[in-house]
Scaffold this motif. Sequence first.
Motif, PDB file in Angstrom:
ATOM      1  N   ALA A 436       0.835  -1.202   0.000  1.00 13.17           N
ATOM      2  CA  ALA A 436       0.000   0.000   0.000  1.00 13.17           C
ATOM      3  C   ALA A 436       0.871   1.254   0.000  1.00 13.17           C
ATOM      4  CB  ALA A 436      -0.926  -0.002   1.215  1.00 13.17           C
ATOM      5  N   LEU A 437       1.929   1.254   0.818  1.00 13.93           N
ATOM      6  CA  LEU A 437       2.821   2.415   0.888  1.00 13.93           C
ATOM      7  C   LEU A 437       3.560   2.628  -0.437  1.00 13.93           C
ATOM      8  CD1 LEU A 437       4.377   2.154   4.464  1.00 13.93           C
ATOM      9  CD2 LEU A 437       2.848   3.929   3.597  1.00 13.93           C
ATOM     10  N   GLY A 439       2.557   1.749  -3.372  1.00 14.78           N
ATOM     11  CA  GLY A 439       1.574   2.269  -4.322  1.00 14.78           C
ATOM     12  C   GLY A 439       1.282   3.741  -4.108  1.00 14.78           C
ATOM     13  N   LEU A 440       1.089   4.151  -2.839  1.00 16.62           N
ATOM     14  CA  LEU A 440       0.784   5.546  -2.528  1.00 16.62           C
ATOM     15  C   LEU A 440       1.950   6.463  -2.879  1.00 16.62           C
ATOM     16  CD1 LEU A 440      -1.059   5.129   0.905  1.00 16.62           C
ATOM     17  CD2 LEU A 440      -2.074   5.886  -1.263  1.00 16.62           C
ATOM     18  N   ILE A 441       3.172   6.015  -2.560  1.00 18.28           N
ATOM     19  CA  ILE A 441       4.353   6.840  -2.845  1.00 18.28           C
ATOM     20  C   ILE A 441       4.534   7.008  -4.355  1.00 18.28           C
ATOM     21  CG2 ILE A 441       6.874   6.943  -2.708  1.00 18.28           C
ATOM     22  CD1 ILE A 441       6.623   5.531   0.028  1.00 18.28           C
ATOM     23  N   LEU A 443       2.243   6.712  -6.739  1.00 17.40           N
ATOM     24  CA  LEU A 443       1.170   7.548  -7.283  1.00 17.40           C
ATOM     25  C   LEU A 443       1.352   9.010  -6.892  1.00 17.40           C
ATOM     26  CD1 LEU A 443      -1.952   5.258  -6.676  1.00 17.40           C
ATOM     27  CD2 LEU A 443      -0.939   5.873  -8.883  1.00 17.40           C
ATOM     28  N   GLY A 444       1.756   9.241  -5.627  1.00 18.60           N
ATOM     29  CA  GLY A 444       1.940  10.616  -5.151  1.00 18.60           C
ATOM     30  C   GLY A 444       3.047  11.336  -5.889  1.00 18.60           C
ATOM     31  N   ARG A 447       2.397  12.528  -9.445  1.00 19.30           N
ATOM     32  CA  ARG A 447       1.593  13.735  -9.631  1.00 19.30           C
ATOM     33  C   ARG A 447       2.426  15.015  -9.627  1.00 19.30           C
ATOM     34  NH1 ARG A 447      -3.948  13.232  -8.731  1.00 19.30           N
ATOM     35  NH2 ARG A 447      -4.639  11.105  -8.264  1.00 19.30           N
TER      36      ARG A 447
END
Length: 476
Positions: A436-437, A439-441, A443-444, A447
């Motif tokens: 999850a981390l 993926g979030l990193i 994706l973040g 951006r």
Amino acid sequence: MLYSNLLYFLVVIFVFSTNTPSTQPIFPSLGTAVAVIGLYWLYAQLASRLFARAGHGPGAYFAAEKKLSILAVVFFMVLVYALDLKHFLAPLALGDRMPVLADLAGLGCFFLLLILMWRAGQRHYEILFQRRYTTWAFLRSNLKANLPIVLPWLSLSLVFDGLQLLPLPQLRQLLRSPWGDLVLFALFLSFLTLVFPPLVRKLWGCTPLPAGPVRNRLLAFCQAQGFRSEIYTWPLFEGQVLTAGIMGIVPGLRYLLITPALLESLDAEELDSVLAHEIGHVRHLHLLLYMALFLGFSLLAGAVATPLPHLILASDWFYTLLHLLPASPENVLGVLATAPLLVLMVVYFRFVFGYFIRNFERQADAFVFRAQNTARPLISSFEKIAYLSGSPREEKNWHHYGIGERIDFLQACETDRSLIKKHEHKLRSSLLVYFALIGLIVLGLGRVETGKLSSEHEARYAEAVLTQKIRQEPKN
């Protein structure tokens, strides 16, 4: 030892492959050549003195080798950053058509440091393991032992560069697209599953376990667990190291490796418990999870590397640093963009990767309860290994847990079997949080508007480059 060497080679490959060759080296060619020769000579002298001062026993030998391996990484970084090694090796890349050739030459420069280390330690090794070698045979055995660590990277790089050379524009476009990473990962996975295990088995000189009661018993135990694998003797450090391992994912290309010393030291039940541990790795899909952890770092590093140079260019301290340092803006930017990624890699593999592989080992240890309904034979095996190898029972281990810690966990599970389920729950939760981390990193960071950052600071960077050139021009 294998995991530590993996970390060293990862640092070396990363340092060289991410370094941008400077257009103008710091020293002239002759001066650089003299400095390089002096650096290798100095390392050889240090290696000789360190082995000469090393005490007796395996611990002293491996401690000296560890210190010198770390020192070899430091010396290699000096070659790359202070002596512009990549600038002088860049022509080997054939006009940037085959970068892997320059990377291979750079890796060869690191191996030369290791060769000096192995040569210095040869006499110590021969006394320790009671074996005589010619110099070439000794160096060759060490090269073959370490080559599998870099084979996946080397093979993938050769394939990628080779495909780029093919007169197929659509293929080149695919490889440079976001789908290219997926294609390369599929090739990498195919190599690891189909080619890597038998190749490593040959490089390490593993031979089938001879027919007889021991082999029959081990095969019968595997069959009782619904597990199939070839069993090989593993001549690691003349076969005198007490260890075992498993290699390969596909059943027909899967090998259980056991050193002769372990076969001679353990009784039947203890050998079964060691096999149960290795079977546990397969049952819990640890080999696939290792690949996922490598892929996770690749995604993380790629996500960080994209905006990092733009963020550096957007900072005032970067331009202040340019005025203070005599180096070119390109070199300063390259070092500043590489250093955080290097730190990220060391931290990731030492702590994140280390956390998971330690707990994978613990999960594999606990598999003995399913295979034998008790951990007593495995605990007895660990006690023998600690005693016979002279390893302190309390010594910590960053990738396997210490022997004492492993025994304590098994003894606690012997009393309370619910601890096994708790550990598996902890590991599943940790993996979910990890993915999850990541993926979030990814994706973040994806951006971050790098184009906007680049356009805003392009003029300022160009001005800094121009100013640097004016400062370097001779005054009339």
